[in-house]
Design a protein around this motif. Structure first.
Motif, PDB file in Angstrom:
ATOM      1  N   ASN A   1       0.771  -1.238   0.000  1.00 51.44           N
ATOM      2  CA  ASN A   1       0.000   0.000   0.000  1.00 51.44           C
ATOM      3  C   ASN A   1       0.807   1.296   0.000  1.00 51.44           C
ATOM      4  O   ASN A   1       0.259   2.347   0.335  1.00 51.44           O
ATOM      5  CB  ASN A   1      -0.935   0.009   1.217  1.00 51.44           C
ATOM      6  CG  ASN A   1      -0.172   0.157   2.517  1.00 51.44           C
ATOM      7  OD1 ASN A   1       0.953  -0.296   2.639  1.00 51.44           O
ATOM      8  ND2 ASN A   1      -0.789   0.791   3.498  1.00 51.44           N
ATOM      9  N   ARG A   2       2.072   1.255  -0.359  1.00 51.51           N
ATOM     10  CA  ARG A   2       2.849   2.501  -0.330  1.00 51.51           C
ATOM     11  C   ARG A   2       3.646   2.684  -1.612  1.00 51.51           C
ATOM     12  O   ARG A   2       4.070   1.719  -2.234  1.00 51.51           O
ATOM     13  CB  ARG A   2       3.812   2.526   0.860  1.00 51.51           C
ATOM     14  CG  ARG A   2       3.083   2.578   2.189  1.00 51.51           C
ATOM     15  CD  ARG A   2       4.019   2.750   3.358  1.00 51.51           C
ATOM     16  NE  ARG A   2       4.924   1.607   3.439  1.00 51.51           N
ATOM     17  CZ  ARG A   2       6.061   1.614   4.119  1.00 51.51           C
ATOM     18  NH1 ARG A   2       6.447   2.672   4.771  1.00 51.51           N
ATOM     19  NH2 ARG A   2       6.834   0.549   4.139  1.00 51.51           N
ATOM     20  N   PHE A   3       3.857   3.960  -1.962  1.00 56.06           N
ATOM     21  CA  PHE A   3       4.772   4.306  -3.040  1.00 56.06           C
ATOM     22  C   PHE A   3       5.483   5.597  -2.666  1.00 56.06           C
ATOM     23  O   PHE A   3       5.010   6.359  -1.825  1.00 56.06           O
ATOM     24  CB  PHE A   3       4.055   4.428  -4.402  1.00 56.06           C
ATOM     25  CG  PHE A   3       3.105   5.581  -4.544  1.00 56.06           C
ATOM     26  CD1 PHE A   3       3.530   6.806  -5.051  1.00 56.06           C
ATOM     27  CD2 PHE A   3       1.766   5.451  -4.195  1.00 56.06           C
ATOM     28  CE1 PHE A   3       2.648   7.859  -5.196  1.00 56.06           C
ATOM     29  CE2 PHE A   3       0.876   6.489  -4.340  1.00 56.06           C
ATOM     30  CZ  PHE A   3       1.323   7.711  -4.845  1.00 56.06           C
TER      31      PHE A   3
ATOM     32  N   TYR B   1       3.857   7.893   0.092  1.00 58.25           N
ATOM     33  CA  TYR B   1       2.397   7.967   0.065  1.00 58.25           C
ATOM     34  C   TYR B   1       1.817   6.613   0.454  1.00 58.25           C
ATOM     35  O   TYR B   1       2.212   5.590  -0.094  1.00 58.25           O
ATOM     36  CB  TYR B   1       1.916   8.357  -1.336  1.00 58.25           C
ATOM     37  CG  TYR B   1       2.429   9.701  -1.757  1.00 58.25           C
ATOM     38  CD1 TYR B   1       1.709  10.856  -1.487  1.00 58.25           C
ATOM     39  CD2 TYR B   1       3.655   9.829  -2.401  1.00 58.25           C
ATOM     40  CE1 TYR B   1       2.185  12.097  -1.848  1.00 58.25           C
ATOM     41  CE2 TYR B   1       4.147  11.074  -2.770  1.00 58.25           C
ATOM     42  CZ  TYR B   1       3.410  12.205  -2.492  1.00 58.25           C
ATOM     43  OH  TYR B   1       3.903  13.442  -2.843  1.00 58.25           O
ATOM     44  N   SER B   2       0.866   6.634   1.396  1.00 51.48           N
ATOM     45  CA  SER B   2       0.147   5.426   1.798  1.00 51.48           C
ATOM     46  C   SER B   2      -1.246   5.471   1.199  1.00 51.48           C
ATOM     47  O   SER B   2      -1.893   6.522   1.209  1.00 51.48           O
ATOM     48  CB  SER B   2       0.059   5.340   3.323  1.00 51.48           C
ATOM     49  OG  SER B   2       1.353   5.242   3.880  1.00 51.48           O
ATOM     50  N   VAL B   3      -1.700   4.326   0.693  1.00 50.73           N
ATOM     51  CA  VAL B   3      -2.963   4.233  -0.038  1.00 50.73           C
ATOM     52  C   VAL B   3      -3.895   3.247   0.672  1.00 50.73           C
ATOM     53  O   VAL B   3      -3.452   2.197   1.140  1.00 50.73           O
ATOM     54  CB  VAL B   3      -2.697   3.754  -1.487  1.00 50.73           C
ATOM     55  CG1 VAL B   3      -3.993   3.532  -2.243  1.00 50.73           C
ATOM     56  CG2 VAL B   3      -1.783   4.729  -2.216  1.00 50.73           C
ATOM     57  N   ALA B   4      -5.177   3.622   0.739  1.00 53.78           N
ATOM     58  CA  ALA B   4      -6.216   2.713   1.241  1.00 53.78           C
ATOM     59  C   ALA B   4      -7.479   2.954   0.427  1.00 53.78           C
ATOM     60  O   ALA B   4      -7.821   4.102   0.138  1.00 53.78           O
ATOM     61  CB  ALA B   4      -6.486   2.957   2.725  1.00 53.78           C
ATOM     62  N   ASP B   5      -8.133   1.886   0.031  1.00 50.92           N
ATOM     63  CA  ASP B   5      -9.371   1.975  -0.750  1.00 50.92           C
ATOM     64  C   ASP B   5      -9.214   2.857  -1.996  1.00 50.92           C
ATOM     65  O   ASP B   5     -10.109   3.635  -2.340  1.00 50.92           O
ATOM     66  CB  ASP B   5     -10.524   2.485   0.120  1.00 50.92           C
ATOM     67  CG  ASP B   5     -10.828   1.542   1.277  1.00 50.92           C
ATOM     68  OD1 ASP B   5     -10.765   0.309   1.064  1.00 50.92           O
ATOM     69  OD2 ASP B   5     -11.122   2.028   2.382  1.00 50.92           O
TER      70      ASP B   5
END
Length: 125
Positions: free
Chosen positions: A81-83, A108-112
């Motif tokens: 979940n990260r880039f 950057y952390s990503v969710a949904d």
């Protein structure tokens, strides 16, 4: 992982196209947070909470700086979940005319499918 790569590539392209302000509405969760490495000169705090506040932070920065050169490299993905993205910019402070070279990494952390957290790491002088 494919979704993460696509989100990262879309984000990086938006930054290269200088649509960083517009991409907040498109790519950030409503409750996203932004954490700076240090307290920025145009702000009084390191942590910005909420999509609208992050957009306001970018508006303040753009109002205070003229971008002369802007290089964006990435995304560098870290599943699930990260880039990260590397930024290098040459800017001029509008108030003083002083030119500054900026170099930083952001994770950057990503969710949904949305960015929920951005963390900036600066290159010390």
């Amino acid at each position: 992982m494919e979704e993460l790569v696509e989100i990262g590539r879309t984000f990086v392209q938006a930054m290269r196209d200088r649509r960083g302000l517009a991409n907040v509405d498109e790519m950030y969760a409503e409750n996203a947070q932004s954490i700076e490495a240090v307290v920025p000169p145009v702000r009084q705090f390191r942590i910005t909470k909420g999509r609208d506040a992050i957009k306001g932070k970018r508006e303040d920065w753009l109002a205070a700086h003229e971008i002369i050169e802007f290089d964006v490299d990435g995304p560098y993905v870290h599943p699930p979940n990260r880039f990260s993205v590397r930024y290098k910019a040459e800017v001029k402070q509008k108030e003083t005319g002083q030119r500054i070279t900026l170099s930083e990494i952001a994770v950057y952390s990503v969710a949904d499918g949305k960015i929920v957290l951005e963390e900036f790491f600066m290159l010390p002088k």
